[in-house]
Every structure is written in structure tokens, then in C-alpha cells.
Design an enzyme around this catalytic site. Structure first.
Site, PDB file in Angstrom:
ATOM      1  N   ASP A  37       3.437  42.993  55.460  1.00  0.00           N
ATOM      2  CA  ASP A  37       2.346  42.152  54.975  1.00  0.00           C
ATOM      3  C   ASP A  37       1.011  42.870  55.103  1.00  0.00           C
ATOM      4  O   ASP A  37       0.546  43.138  56.215  1.00  0.00           O
ATOM      5  CB  ASP A  37       2.297  40.848  55.772  1.00  0.00           C
ATOM      6  CG  ASP A  37       3.480  39.938  55.479  1.00  0.00           C
ATOM      7  OD1 ASP A  37       3.697  39.637  54.292  1.00  0.00           O
ATOM      8  OD2 ASP A  37       4.178  39.532  56.422  1.00  0.00           O
ATOM      9  N   GLY A 146      -1.126  34.265  54.746  1.00  0.00           N
ATOM     10  CA  GLY A 146      -2.192  34.691  55.629  1.00  0.00           C
ATOM     11  C   GLY A 146      -1.846  34.706  57.102  1.00  0.00           C
ATOM     12  O   GLY A 146      -2.350  35.538  57.843  1.00  0.00           O
ATOM     13  N   GLY A 148       1.447  33.880  60.197  1.00  0.00           N
ATOM     14  CA  GLY A 148       2.839  33.582  60.483  1.00  0.00           C
ATOM     15  C   GLY A 148       2.987  32.252  61.196  1.00  0.00           C
ATOM     16  O   GLY A 148       2.017  31.555  61.492  1.00  0.00           O
ATOM     17  N   ASP A 175       9.610  33.322  51.210  1.00  0.00           N
ATOM     18  CA  ASP A 175       8.834  33.891  52.307  1.00  0.00           C
ATOM     19  C   ASP A 175       7.942  32.827  52.938  1.00  0.00           C
ATOM     20  O   ASP A 175       7.059  32.283  52.271  1.00  0.00           O
ATOM     21  CB  ASP A 175       7.979  35.057  51.777  1.00  0.00           C
ATOM     22  CG  ASP A 175       7.089  35.665  52.849  1.00  0.00           C
ATOM     23  OD1 ASP A 175       7.335  35.413  54.043  1.00  0.00           O
ATOM     24  OD2 ASP A 175       6.158  36.412  52.489  1.00  0.00           O
TER      25      ASP A 175
END
Length: 228
Positions: A37, A146, A148, A175
Site C-alpha cells: 500500500d 487509507g 488498516g 481489499d
């Protein structure tokens, strides 16, 4: 037809001071690919890392691991060449971040990478459709991008189902908030690639978690094919 159930750990929640070792542990535990990411603090409020870290990981991990770059950046055009030089395998950009997706897709291919196209939860899946035959993978966000450790948004599954119905050969990735209790929902809807972060990264036995996710995904995918 997109087949198999690939599990890609997200390293977003790992110890960044030991990133190489953590990635190696994931690969040794059976991960099919690594989901990296990249956040710029503009497209999303968080900041992670950029192409220098990717280049370092490639040197440490070798040529075999597949790097799926999730580019949560406001200027995805700017980072195509640097990520190609860093030897990323797939460049996944957000549809919301560019006014010229066709040009960007062409640029990514010309730089030797596969193309992924991502959409946020608030973006209609129909906006992705004109580009679906030009990309390798569609990424459907199941959390707001943005950060987790967010809760899985089950109401994104109709997007996955629609994409699988319309584009049966397309790789589709879910995801965000995906773990052992939600991965079956992604697979039943039609996703054949699953990103999982905390569920794998925080486990003392990541191999067992990866195997569990893959088995659940495979069973759900088989059920989907039988239900047709």
C-alpha cells in the site's frame, strides 16, 4: 476464466522497521503475492512508503515475489516509471485519482507492469466497466482506503458479483477488513484474489491463517460455480 484463490498479505500493519523480514515470513508462509500500500497523504490522509522501499524489498526478496502495488496517490501518473524501475509487477491505481485512465493504462503497460484499477466504496462499479477489458485486475475496496483494521463492508459485494458476471476472465480483488469470517463473502461474490492484513500479520502462525483463508475461498468459489 480467472481461477484459483490467491491470498496476498497487506503489509500496512506490519513492523515497518523489519519490513523485509516480515515480507519474507509471509512468502515462506505460503502467500501468493505481496500487497504493498502506497499512500501519499493527499489521496488518503495516511502516509506509508514509496518506490525506494519497493526497490529495497526487491533486492532483498529476489525476483520471484509478485508485488501488487496499491497506489493510493493523487497523481498516479507520476509514479509509474519509478515503480517500474523498482521492479514492481502490478500497478494498481484508483479510478478516482485520474482524468485519463486510458492514457495511464497504456503508460503502465509500456513500462512493463500489469494493470490494476481500484474503486473506493463510494464509486459506482459501472464507472470501471469501460476499462475492464484493458486491465488485468479490478480492485474493489471493502473499506475506505487509507488505514488498516477497518470493518468489512459487505454491501460492496454486489460490485464484485457484477464484475464477475460481466467480465468472467478478469482478476477481481477484495481489499479491506477481510479475514476468516468474511473471505467467503468475497469469494462467493466472485473475487479470486484476496488481500488480508491484520488477520495474517497479527497471527503467531501466519501459515495456518493463509491456508485457512485459501481453503475457505476455494470452497466458496466452488459453491459459486455449482450454483450457476
Amino acid at each position: 476464466m480467472a481461477s484459483g484463490c490467491k491470498i496476498g498479505p497487506s503489509i500496512l500493519n506490519s513492523d515497518l522497521a523489519n519490513l523485509g523480514a516480515k515480507c519474507l515470513q509471509m512468502l515462506d508462509s505460503g502467500a501468493d503475492y505481496l500487497h504493498l500500500d502506497v499512500m501519499d497523504g493527499h489521496f488518503v490522509p495516511n502516509i506509508t512508503f514509496g518506490h525506494p522501499v519497493v526497490e529495497s524489498l526487491r533486492k532483498q526478496l529476489g525476483q520471484d515475489p509478485f508485488f501488487d502495488m496499491h497506489m493510493m496517490v493523487s497523481k498516479p501518473e507520476q509514479w509509474v516509471k519509478p515503480m517500474a524501475v523498482a521492479e514492481a509487477n502490478q500497478y494498481t491505481f484508483h479510478l478516482e485519482a485520474t482524468e485519463n485512465p486510458g492514457t495511464l493504462i497504456k503508460d503502465i503497460r509500456e513500462n512493463g507492469m500489469k494493470v490494476g484499477l481500484a474503486i473506493k466504496p463510494g464509486t459506482s462499479v459501472e464507472y470501471l466497466a469501460p476499462w475492464a477489458n484493458q486491465i488485468d485486475m479490478a480492485l474493489v475496496m471493502t473499506v475506505e482506503p487509507g488505514f488498516g483494521e477497518q470493518k468489512f463492508m459487505e454491501d460492496m459485494m454486489p460490485k464484485v458479483h457484477w464484475l464477475r458476471t460481466q467480465f468472467p476472465s478478469l482478476d477481481i480483488e477484495g481489499d479491506g477488513g477481510v479475514g476468516s469470517d468474511t473471505v467467503h463473502k468475497c469469494a462467493e461474490a466472485g473475487a479470486n484474489m484476496t488481500v488480508s492484513g491484520s488477520a495474517i500479520m497479527r497471527s503467531e502462525d501466519p501459515r495456518s491463517v493463509i491456508n485457512l483463508l485459501r481453503n475457505i475461498c476455494s470452497e466458496a468459489a466452488q459453491k459459486r460455480s455449482l450454483d450457476r
